[in-house]
Design an enzyme around this catalytic site. Structure first.
Site, PDB file in Angstrom:
ATOM      1  CD1 TRP A   1      -3.401   2.029   6.101  1.00  0.00           C
ATOM      2  CD2 TRP A   1      -5.507   2.696   6.413  1.00  0.00           C
ATOM      3  NE1 TRP A   1      -3.975   2.243   4.861  1.00  0.00           N
ATOM      4  CE2 TRP A   1      -5.257   2.654   5.020  1.00  0.00           C
ATOM      5  CE3 TRP A   1      -6.779   3.088   6.846  1.00  0.00           C
ATOM      6  CZ2 TRP A   1      -6.224   2.986   4.067  1.00  0.00           C
ATOM      7  CZ3 TRP A   1      -7.736   3.412   5.895  1.00  0.00           C
ATOM      8  CH2 TRP A   1      -7.466   3.359   4.532  1.00  0.00           C
TER       9      TRP A   1
ATOM     10  CE1 TYR B   1      -3.410   2.813   0.758  1.00  0.00           C
ATOM     11  CE2 TYR B   1      -2.109   3.241   2.732  1.00  0.00           C
ATOM     12  CZ  TYR B   1      -3.100   3.614   1.844  1.00  0.00           C
ATOM     13  OH  TYR B   1      -3.787   4.788   2.038  1.00  0.00           O
TER      14      TYR B   1
ATOM     15  CD  GLU C   1      -7.792   7.335   5.790  1.00  0.00           C
ATOM     16  OE1 GLU C   1      -7.670   7.172   7.012  1.00  0.00           O
ATOM     17  OE2 GLU C   1      -6.878   7.108   4.993  1.00  0.00           O
TER      18      GLU C   1
END
Length: 195
Positions: free
Chosen positions: A51, A21, A43
């Site tokens: 995350w 990522y 988010e």
């Protein structure tokens, strides 16, 4: 001859999924409305979680949230929300799931008003990437005046899960800011892309 190991931001070195990522998406300027909507929802889903948790669930999110097509998500019924809340493949938080639907509705309103969400959201950085020069992760802020302004305006428009810290994470993810540390190889690559 040994090849030199690439230097990366510390946060991504714990797993392959984070590194991938980091190397391919984080900080790359995004201008596609559907992708911007995806990050807005992810988010918000991440609030209070790591995350990494969201990255692991991302493919499933794409599947059950109709590839984050805001028109489809905006039309989700109460029954669809209940169905999503039974799905262990996503974050099963009622407020987060229902906010994805209402945020999709607000998203469509913004598109209607501004022609695109991209046109609206990039105004907070004057349509430019903010090129930061952080020596280490500890110097990176959790919010800025730009994310404060974005959060305030999104809230005024009825969006939820858009506090200033979430907005700043969104800005980092979508390349509105280049927050790769200066010794990370992606910092220079993304500066070149912007130039």
């Amino acid at each position: 001859m040994m090849t030199k190991k690439k230097s990366r931001c510390d946060w991504c070195t714990g797993s392959e999924i984070e590194m991938d990522y980091h190397d391919n998406e984080w900080g790359v300027p995004l201008h596609d409305d559907q992708r911007l909507f995806e990050f807005l929802i992810l988010e918000g889903a991440q609030a209070g979680l790591s995350w990494l948790t969201i990255l692991k669930k991302r493919d499933h999110y794409l599947k059950v949230f109709d590839q984050f097509d805001p028109r489809l998500v905006a039309a989700y019924s109460d029954q669809k929300i209940e169905q999503l809340l039974q799905d262990a493949g996503i974050v099963r938080n009622r407020l987060k799931v229902s906010s994805a639907v209402s945020n999709a509705q607000r998203f469509l309103e913004v598109q209607q008003e501004f022609g695109s969400f991209e046109h609206y959201i990039w105004q907070f950085t004057d349509t430019k990437v903010i090129q930061n020069q952080w020596p280490s992760m500890k110097h990176i802020p959790s919010n800025t005046r730009e994310s404060d302004a974005m959060s305030k305006d999104l809230k005024k428009r009825g969006f939820r899960f858009v506090g200033t810290t979430i907005c700043y994470a969104f800005m980092q993810a979508t390349g509105m800011v280049n927050d790769h540390v200066i010794d990370c190889y992606r910092h220079t690559e993304l500066m070149i892309c912007d130039g």
